[in-house]
Design a protein around this motif. Structure first.
Motif, PDB file in Angstrom:
ATOM      1  N   LEU A  42       0.831  -1.208   0.000  1.00 52.56           N
ATOM      2  CA  LEU A  42       0.000   0.000   0.000  1.00 52.56           C
ATOM      3  C   LEU A  42       0.868   1.262   0.000  1.00 52.56           C
ATOM      4  O   LEU A  42       0.590   2.217  -0.739  1.00 52.56           O
ATOM      5  CB  LEU A  42      -0.926   0.002   1.216  1.00 52.56           C
ATOM      6  CG  LEU A  42      -2.008  -1.083   1.250  1.00 52.56           C
ATOM      7  CD1 LEU A  42      -2.796  -1.000   2.549  1.00 52.56           C
ATOM      8  CD2 LEU A  42      -2.940  -0.968   0.052  1.00 52.56           C
ATOM      9  N   LEU A  75      -5.659  -7.759  -1.594  1.00 51.39           N
ATOM     10  CA  LEU A  75      -5.875  -6.308  -1.551  1.00 51.39           C
ATOM     11  C   LEU A  75      -6.870  -5.866  -2.611  1.00 51.39           C
ATOM     12  O   LEU A  75      -7.673  -4.950  -2.383  1.00 51.39           O
ATOM     13  CB  LEU A  75      -4.535  -5.579  -1.726  1.00 51.39           C
ATOM     14  CG  LEU A  75      -3.568  -5.699  -0.546  1.00 51.39           C
ATOM     15  CD1 LEU A  75      -2.205  -5.116  -0.923  1.00 51.39           C
ATOM     16  CD2 LEU A  75      -4.119  -4.991   0.696  1.00 51.39           C
ATOM     17  N   TYR A  80      -8.756  -2.340  -1.644  1.00 52.65           N
ATOM     18  CA  TYR A  80      -7.730  -1.360  -1.299  1.00 52.65           C
ATOM     19  C   TYR A  80      -6.847  -1.056  -2.509  1.00 52.65           C
ATOM     20  O   TYR A  80      -6.223  -0.004  -2.574  1.00 52.65           O
ATOM     21  CB  TYR A  80      -6.853  -1.878  -0.154  1.00 52.65           C
ATOM     22  CG  TYR A  80      -7.553  -1.872   1.185  1.00 52.65           C
ATOM     23  CD1 TYR A  80      -7.595  -0.723   1.968  1.00 52.65           C
ATOM     24  CD2 TYR A  80      -8.179  -3.014   1.661  1.00 52.65           C
ATOM     25  CE1 TYR A  80      -8.247  -0.716   3.187  1.00 52.65           C
ATOM     26  CE2 TYR A  80      -8.836  -3.023   2.890  1.00 52.65           C
ATOM     27  CZ  TYR A  80      -8.872  -1.867   3.644  1.00 52.65           C
ATOM     28  OH  TYR A  80      -9.520  -1.860   4.862  1.00 52.65           O
ATOM     29  N   VAL A  81      -6.802  -1.976  -3.449  1.00 54.51           N
ATOM     30  CA  VAL A  81      -5.995  -1.842  -4.657  1.00 54.51           C
ATOM     31  C   VAL A  81      -6.878  -2.130  -5.867  1.00 54.51           C
ATOM     32  O   VAL A  81      -7.742  -3.018  -5.820  1.00 54.51           O
ATOM     33  CB  VAL A  81      -4.786  -2.817  -4.619  1.00 54.51           C
ATOM     34  CG1 VAL A  81      -4.085  -2.893  -5.970  1.00 54.51           C
ATOM     35  CG2 VAL A  81      -3.800  -2.390  -3.534  1.00 54.51           C
ATOM     36  N   LEU A  92      -3.490   2.259  -6.196  1.00 54.38           N
ATOM     37  CA  LEU A  92      -4.194   2.407  -4.930  1.00 54.38           C
ATOM     38  C   LEU A  92      -5.604   2.932  -5.184  1.00 54.38           C
ATOM     39  O   LEU A  92      -5.813   3.835  -5.996  1.00 54.38           O
ATOM     40  CB  LEU A  92      -3.424   3.382  -4.039  1.00 54.38           C
ATOM     41  CG  LEU A  92      -3.627   3.293  -2.526  1.00 54.38           C
ATOM     42  CD1 LEU A  92      -3.198   1.939  -2.005  1.00 54.38           C
ATOM     43  CD2 LEU A  92      -2.840   4.398  -1.842  1.00 54.38           C
TER      44      LEU A  92
END
Length: 286
Positions: A42, A75, A80-81, A92
């Motif tokens: 991240l 992710l 989150y991604v 991101l």
């Protein structure tokens, strides 16, 4: 600082005459490698506005390709991604920003700021934005466009410089001395940042404190004057900075002049300070 006392580890004999081992450093005591890998990804993607391929991520992190693949898939699954449509690039998402805005104090500040900012924008015929200190620079948390054709806007969620922007200097000027030193110690120069010597910065912050606001031609944009005012909290330090990038009109419409806009911005910042349990001395708004 070295611990005053040390105690035996679990697998050590307390009666061992050779002495007692010191405990491991706090940052290594409770390791979670999988969590660390996810956070590393991240933080890496946060510095790459165009994203990275999986191979680039593997190279940057110097880790096994299969473990990076598994972590990326999780992710992506948790949003989150984001994966590009072609499937070869990762970037991101805004989920972390959304989570940050769910934090009650910041969420409350933004919610209370928007109506006041909108009222300012209508009266001043200019855009405005609000920034808070975040990890060495300034995070833009709210933005309102001006009502006319011409205005200067900035995206919510971006970071701008701490030392070369109006918002950053206001936050520094109205922080207590120890807090300001901590902010500067954490500061990392952003791309294109305009440097300033420490003595010159200290002098500039002193003027801002004396005036109660910041006003100067923008270092980032031609034809724009940055005007920024502190939003005070209960401890009399700045919770946030309310900033107007004043655009000098190039059409025939005659709107509020720069001085009028500054006074309107000061009034808006004072009103917002009151909603946060803070206040701005009257002398700073004359």
């Amino acid at each position: 600082m070295k611990p005053k006392y040390s105690f035996p580890t679990i697998d050590q004999n307390p009666d061992d005459a050779d002495g007692i081992a010191s405990p491991p450093p706090a940052e290594d005591r409770y390791r979670a490698p999988a969590l660390d890998k996810g956070l590393d990804i991240l933080e890496l993607l946060a510095r790459q506005p165009q994203g990275l391929t999986r191979a680039e991520i593997v190279k940057e992190m110097d880790r096994n390709a299969s473990e990076i693949y598994r972590m990326l898939e999780r992710l992506v699954a948790r949003q989150y991604v984001l994966r590009s449509l072609s499937g070869d690039r990762y970037s991101l998402s805004l989920k972390l920003f959304t989570l940050a805005h769910m934090h009650p104090p910041l969420n409350r500040l933004v919610t209370q700021a928007i109506p006041i900012m909108e009222a300012f924008a209508q009266k001043a015929e200019q855009a405005c934005h609000m920034g808070v200190y975040d990890q060495g620079n300034v995070l833009i948390t709210a933005q309102v466009n001006g009502p006319g054709t011409w205005s200067m806007t900035i995206r919510v969620g971006v970071h701008v410089g701490l030392v070369d922007t109006a918002s950053g200097r206001v936050l520094l000027a109205f922080a207590d001395a120890s807090r300001a030193q901590q902010m500067l110690a954490q500061h990392t120069a952003l791309e294109g940042e305009v440097p300033i010597e420490s003595d010159a910065l200290a002098a500039a912050l002193g003027i801002i404190r004396q005036q109660g606001y910041f006003e100067r031609d923008s270092l980032q944009s031609f034809g724009v004057a940055d005007i920024s005012c502190p939003i005070f909290g209960p401890d009399h330090s700045a919770l946030a900075a309310l900033t107007c990038p004043y655009v000098r009109r190039i059409d025939r419409h005659v709107g509020p002049d720069q001085k009028t806009v500054r006074l309107l911005l000061q009034q808006a910042a004072q009103a917002l300070s009151l909603t946060q349990g803070g206040f701005a001395p009257a002398s700073r708004h004359t």
